[in-house]
Structure formats: C-alpha cells, structure tokens
Design a protein around this motif. Sequence first.
Motif, PDB file in Angstrom:
ATOM      1  N   ARG A 225       0.645  -1.340   0.025  1.00 27.36           N
ATOM      2  CA  ARG A 225      -0.067  -0.167   0.051  1.00 27.36           C
ATOM      3  C   ARG A 225       0.781   1.307   0.002  1.00 27.36           C
ATOM      4  N   ARG A 226       1.959   1.045  -0.643  1.00 23.90           N
ATOM      5  CA  ARG A 226       2.956   2.445  -0.738  1.00 23.90           C
ATOM      6  C   ARG A 226       3.377   2.731  -2.347  1.00 23.90           C
ATOM      7  N   GLY A 227       2.590   2.023  -3.151  1.00 23.96           N
ATOM      8  CA  GLY A 227       2.755   2.306  -4.366  1.00 23.96           C
ATOM      9  C   GLY A 227       3.735   1.456  -5.007  1.00 23.96           C
ATOM     10  N   LEU A 228       4.298   0.541  -4.504  1.00 26.32           N
ATOM     11  CA  LEU A 228       5.478  -0.292  -5.023  1.00 26.32           C
ATOM     12  C   LEU A 228       4.915  -1.131  -6.141  1.00 26.32           C
ATOM     13  N   ALA A 229       3.967  -1.751  -6.150  1.00 27.11           N
ATOM     14  CA  ALA A 229       3.601  -2.699  -7.211  1.00 27.11           C
ATOM     15  C   ALA A 229       3.088  -1.735  -8.451  1.00 27.11           C
ATOM     16  N   ARG A 230       2.607  -0.647  -8.152  1.00 28.33           N
ATOM     17  CA  ARG A 230       2.277   0.495  -9.158  1.00 28.33           C
ATOM     18  C   ARG A 230       3.604   0.754 -10.058  1.00 28.33           C
ATOM     19  N   ARG A 231       4.487   1.015  -9.157  1.00 25.17           N
ATOM     20  CA  ARG A 231       5.931   1.283  -9.806  1.00 25.17           C
ATOM     21  C   ARG A 231       6.495   0.238 -10.703  1.00 25.17           C
TER      22      ARG A 231
ATOM     23  N   LEU B  27       7.209   0.216 -14.915  1.00 26.37           N
ATOM     24  CA  LEU B  27       8.675  -0.395 -15.434  1.00 26.37           C
ATOM     25  C   LEU B  27       8.269  -1.301 -16.420  1.00 26.37           C
ATOM     26  N   ALA B  28       7.398  -2.374 -16.131  1.00 30.75           N
ATOM     27  CA  ALA B  28       6.959  -3.242 -17.077  1.00 30.75           C
ATOM     28  C   ALA B  28       6.323  -2.625 -18.585  1.00 30.75           C
ATOM     29  N   GLU B  29       5.459  -1.740 -18.162  1.00 27.79           N
ATOM     30  CA  GLU B  29       4.748  -0.841 -19.264  1.00 27.79           C
ATOM     31  C   GLU B  29       5.896  -0.057 -20.145  1.00 27.79           C
TER      32      GLU B  29
ATOM     33  N   SER C 164      -4.161 -12.502 -12.233  1.00 31.59           N
ATOM     34  CA  SER C 164      -4.247 -11.682 -11.051  1.00 31.59           C
ATOM     35  C   SER C 164      -4.839 -12.512  -9.798  1.00 31.59           C
ATOM     36  N   THR C 165      -4.290 -12.280  -8.711  1.00 31.14           N
ATOM     37  CA  THR C 165      -4.692 -12.875  -7.539  1.00 31.14           C
ATOM     38  C   THR C 165      -6.029 -12.053  -7.159  1.00 31.14           C
ATOM     39  N   ARG C 166      -6.831 -12.321  -6.320  1.00 28.60           N
ATOM     40  CA  ARG C 166      -7.893 -11.594  -5.934  1.00 28.60           C
ATOM     41  C   ARG C 166      -7.666 -10.260  -5.361  1.00 28.60           C
ATOM     42  N   GLN C 167      -6.068 -10.277  -4.611  1.00 29.44           N
ATOM     43  CA  GLN C 167      -5.684  -9.377  -3.718  1.00 29.44           C
ATOM     44  C   GLN C 167      -5.346  -8.158  -4.780  1.00 29.44           C
ATOM     45  N   GLY C 168      -4.645  -8.362  -5.937  1.00 28.98           N
ATOM     46  CA  GLY C 168      -3.961  -7.973  -6.767  1.00 28.98           C
ATOM     47  C   GLY C 168      -4.703  -6.977  -7.951  1.00 28.98           C
ATOM     48  N   ARG C 169      -6.159  -7.730  -7.927  1.00 28.87           N
ATOM     49  CA  ARG C 169      -7.227  -7.299  -8.848  1.00 28.87           C
ATOM     50  C   ARG C 169      -7.300  -5.829  -8.901  1.00 28.87           C
ATOM     51  N   PRO C 170      -7.755  -5.098  -7.573  1.00 32.65           N
ATOM     52  CA  PRO C 170      -7.928  -3.753  -7.408  1.00 32.65           C
ATOM     53  C   PRO C 170      -6.890  -2.835  -8.178  1.00 32.65           C
ATOM     54  N   LEU C 171      -5.629  -3.416  -7.859  1.00 32.65           N
ATOM     55  CA  LEU C 171      -4.395  -2.541  -8.497  1.00 32.65           C
ATOM     56  C   LEU C 171      -4.565  -2.529 -10.123  1.00 32.65           C
ATOM     57  N   TYR C 172      -4.627  -3.597 -10.429  1.00 34.17           N
ATOM     58  CA  TYR C 172      -4.632  -3.819 -12.250  1.00 34.17           C
ATOM     59  C   TYR C 172      -5.686  -2.972 -12.615  1.00 34.17           C
ATOM     60  N   GLU C 173      -6.999  -3.096 -12.022  1.00 30.24           N
ATOM     61  CA  GLU C 173      -8.105  -2.241 -12.576  1.00 30.24           C
ATOM     62  C   GLU C 173      -8.017  -0.961 -12.670  1.00 30.24           C
ATOM     63  N   SER C 174      -7.169  -0.501 -11.358  1.00 27.89           N
ATOM     64  CA  SER C 174      -6.879   0.930 -11.540  1.00 27.89           C
ATOM     65  C   SER C 174      -5.991   1.522 -12.588  1.00 27.89           C
ATOM     66  N   LEU C 175      -5.208   0.310 -12.885  1.00 28.05           N
ATOM     67  CA  LEU C 175      -4.229   0.726 -14.020  1.00 28.05           C
ATOM     68  C   LEU C 175      -4.753   0.700 -15.443  1.00 28.05           C
ATOM     69  N   GLY C 176      -6.055   0.359 -15.467  1.00 28.40           N
ATOM     70  CA  GLY C 176      -6.704   0.057 -16.846  1.00 28.40           C
ATOM     71  C   GLY C 176      -6.690  -1.254 -17.364  1.00 28.40           C
ATOM     72  N   TRP C 177      -6.161  -2.541 -16.573  1.00 24.84           N
ATOM     73  CA  TRP C 177      -6.449  -3.711 -16.801  1.00 24.84           C
ATOM     74  C   TRP C 177      -7.729  -4.178 -16.916  1.00 24.84           C
ATOM     75  N   GLY C 178      -8.260  -5.174 -17.762  1.00 19.95           N
ATOM     76  CA  GLY C 178      -9.564  -5.872 -17.761  1.00 19.95           C
ATOM     77  C   GLY C 178      -9.332  -7.144 -17.880  1.00 19.95           C
ATOM     78  N   PRO C 179     -10.596  -7.903 -17.615  1.00 21.61           N
ATOM     79  CA  PRO C 179     -10.611  -9.411 -17.665  1.00 21.61           C
ATOM     80  C   PRO C 179     -10.756  -9.713 -19.084  1.00 21.61           C
TER      81      PRO C 179
END
Length: 153
Positions: free
Chosen positions: A102-108, A112-114, A129-144
Amino acid sequence: MTITARAVAKHDLKLICEHRERMFAESGRTREALRPMTVAFERWLSPLLDDGSYFGWMLEDAGVVIAGLGMMVIDWPPHPSHPADHRRAYILNVFVEPEHRRRGLARRLMALAEERARELGVGYALLHSTRQGRPLYESLGWGPTSEMAIRWE
C-alpha cells in the motif's frame, strides 16, 4: 527511505521462487502443496534468467529486496487484440513484502513493465491476478479476458 529499482539478476533465482510460492500461499494454498510447483518452477526459470527471456525488476530499500516483478515477451498468434503482432508481454510474479504494501511499489513495478513493453514495441500484455491484486490492475486500466481453462489428468 530511498527505494531503488534494479534489473532482476541470476542471483535472484531463489528469491523469485520464494516470492512466487508466498504469493500463491497468500491466495489460500498451503506451502506444502506448493512445494512441487516451486521446485519445478526453479528448474524452468533458471535457463530463462540465463538467456534473458525472463526479465524484470526488484525494488530495494537499503539493499534489501522489498518487491519484485517478472516479465516475458511470449510468442502468440496474431489476435483481434493485437492483429499485426505475434507477441504479448506476460507479467508474472508481482510480489511486495507485506510490511511494504500500500505504498505504490507494485504500481511502480507495473510502470517499469509498461515502459519496457513500449520500448520493445509490444502493445498487448496480460497477467493472471490474485484476488488481492485485482484492484491495483483495474486501477491501471487492466480488464478481464474471456480466457477459460481445464486441467486434464
């Protein structure tokens, strides 16, 4: 706290395997049940680290790894989502140590990957995605996707 990013290296093999096992354990699987996967994954990953086809980043705080992400460019037939390209970026093994979440590290790491995918001219990416990771990826524009799976035994 100054967090630095560095490329994944061969000496990260065991740590990447540990992160992967812990990621799946946090999703509800037992470490005992995951052990065979981890052993096989280590054998699979080692030559890919050697030849650079598995790459990624580790984030460090004072020289201690606190997060990581792996990436590959995989061969895939042209598809409506990438009609003129036979490649997809595949992101895997995104893991952040619990005390650093919850400090933006996965987002960072995802940024880098993008950036790397764009440098390589790869315009389509996927991840599982794991259930826990889904909100982050969705916030970055990823979809199912419409992917389905079956296990034949």
